[in-house]
Write an enzyme that holds these catalytic residues in place. Structure first.
Site, PDB file in Angstrom:
ATOM      1  CE  LYS A   1      83.954 -49.798 -32.780  1.00  0.00           C
ATOM      2  NZ  LYS A   1      84.540 -50.408 -33.983  1.00  0.00           N
TER       3      LYS A   1
ATOM      4  NE  ARG B   1      85.218 -56.557 -31.148  1.00  0.00           N
ATOM      5  CZ  ARG B   1      85.338 -55.501 -30.359  1.00  0.00           C
ATOM      6  NH1 ARG B   1      84.623 -54.410 -30.605  1.00  0.00           N
ATOM      7  NH2 ARG B   1      86.159 -55.518 -29.335  1.00  0.00           N
TER       8      ARG B   1
HETATM    9  C1  8Y4 Z   1      82.487 -47.358 -26.950  1.00  0.00           C
HETATM   10  C2  8Y4 Z   1      82.397 -48.667 -27.265  1.00  0.00           C
HETATM   11  C3  8Y4 Z   1      83.547 -46.629 -27.434  1.00  0.00           C
HETATM   12  C4  8Y4 Z   1      83.354 -49.274 -28.064  1.00  0.00           C
HETATM   13  C5  8Y4 Z   1      84.515 -47.236 -28.214  1.00  0.00           C
HETATM   14  C6  8Y4 Z   1      84.427 -48.569 -28.521  1.00  0.00           C
HETATM   15  C7  8Y4 Z   1      86.431 -53.451 -33.558  1.00  0.00           C
HETATM   16  C8  8Y4 Z   1      87.280 -54.492 -33.180  1.00  0.00           C
HETATM   17  C9  8Y4 Z   1      87.277 -52.940 -31.646  1.00  0.00           C
HETATM   18  C10 8Y4 Z   1      85.742 -53.547 -34.802  1.00  0.00           C
HETATM   19  C11 8Y4 Z   1      86.857 -55.678 -35.102  1.00  0.00           C
HETATM   20  C12 8Y4 Z   1      85.604 -50.382 -29.691  1.00  0.00           C
HETATM   21  C13 8Y4 Z   1      88.773 -54.943 -31.225  1.00  0.00           C
HETATM   22  C14 8Y4 Z   1      86.916 -50.519 -30.352  1.00  0.00           C
HETATM   23  N1  8Y4 Z   1      86.424 -52.504 -32.579  1.00  0.00           N
HETATM   24  N2  8Y4 Z   1      87.495 -55.596 -33.927  1.00  0.00           N
HETATM   25  N3  8Y4 Z   1      87.817 -54.158 -31.981  1.00  0.00           N
HETATM   26  N4  8Y4 Z   1      85.988 -54.687 -35.533  1.00  0.00           N
HETATM   27  N5  8Y4 Z   1      87.019 -56.747 -35.886  1.00  0.00           N
HETATM   28  N6  8Y4 Z   1      85.437 -49.105 -29.275  1.00  0.00           N
HETATM   29  O1  8Y4 Z   1      85.009 -52.662 -35.253  1.00  0.00           O
HETATM   30  O2  8Y4 Z   1      84.839 -51.284 -29.543  1.00  0.00           O
HETATM   31  S1  8Y4 Z   1      87.687 -52.114 -30.172  1.00  0.00           S
END
Ligand code: 8Y4
Length: 277
Positions: free
Chosen positions: A222, A256
């Protein structure tokens, strides 16, 4: 320590587990649900299980900052064939990342065993849908909606506000017939939070353990990791592992993650140290 029943498949949380991320959005496995896409998605899911994932989270709607909602038919077309194949083939439960009650119903009918809702069942009809389906639900905190959530989010006390929000959603779920034993909670790293908010939450994760539901944490790749390291998404693994270990050290039960083997190894070591404490 709880063993969650995910539509017949057990998810044992007596030690911390990895939830592998499987995005079936156009920017990952192209669109259309054709055979090649399904095959590639399945291949990645198999690999994540081999690498130690205890559950696979399938998402068809991008929740990245600035993302626009996708319509229900499109989301169904992307996720349902993948869930059907994974649920019948894989030894681990499948989680559906959605906020739409119609997608929740179709996904559970296709074999999904957990609902992962970044809106914590706030969409119209979501609470009733999830209650009727009987699977565990992860309630995540998000300030605002994905398209606007990073527009200058402000909190007086981010940890208290997230805790109080999650406590309120737990009460709503219990009132709607979803018992606490079927709930997980998640502070929602990056969802309407600045770097300082994310750090305060990670520093004080233990404060969320009083909610009486297992804690799920998503920090993998993230922007908070990117900001600290000044690194693009493909160079955030080691930073993500540090955050995962700090989360497990404060009681997080599910991490996750995109990078399953490294995450599983890191939290296995952390859990062994904590076990003797
Ligand atoms: C790079 C990698 C940039 C990942 C952005 C991201 C969560 C989630 C997401 C979380 C739960 C993401 C669906 C966002 N994040 N579900 N989902 N908890 N429960 N962004 O933190 O991974 S999507």
């Amino acid at each position: 320590m709880p063993i969650l029943d995910c539509a017949g498949k057990p998810l044992d949380l007596s030690s911390p587990r990895v939830m592998g991320i499987l995005n079936v959005t156009p920017d990952s496995f192209s669109d259309g649900g054709d055979f090649l896409c399904l095959d590639a998605a399945l291949e990645q899911a198999r690999r994540m299980v081999e690498e130690g994932a205890a559950i696979i989270d399938v998402g068809g709607e991008s929740t990245r900052p600035g993302a626009r909602p996708v319509d229900e038919a499109q989301e169904l077309e992307r996720v349902i064939p993948v869930i059907e194949a994974m649920a019948s083939e894989l030894p681990v439960p499948v989680s559906i990342d959605t906020s739409k009650p119609g997608v929740m119903r179709a996904a559970v009918a296709a074999g999904a065993g957990l609902i992962n809702d970044v809106q914590a069942l706030r969409a119209p009809g979501a609470l009733e849908a999830a209650s009727g389906l009987g699977t565990p639900v992860c309630l995540m905190h998000m300030r605002g909606a994905p398209r606007t959530m990073q527009n200058a989010p402000a909190y007086i006390d981010v940890v208290a506000e997230v805790r109080d929000f999650l406590a309120g959603r737990i009460e709503c779920c219990i009132h709607a017939g979803i018992p606490r034993e079927r709930l997980l909670v998640d502070p929602g790293f990056g969802f309407g939070k600045t770097l300082e908010h994310n750090l305060a939450l990670l520093r004080n994760l233990r404060d969320l353990s009083g909610l009486g539901a297992p804690l799920l944490v998503g920090v993998s790749r993230k922007s908070m990791i990117g900001a600290l390291l000044d690194a693009p998404a493909d160079q955030r693994l080691y930073g993500s592992l540090a955050a995962a270990v700090l989360a497990v050290n404060q009681g997080a039960k599910i991490i996750r993650a995109h990078d399953v083997r490294p995450t599983a190894d890191a939290i296995t070591v952390a859990a062994a140290v904590l076990d003797g404490a």
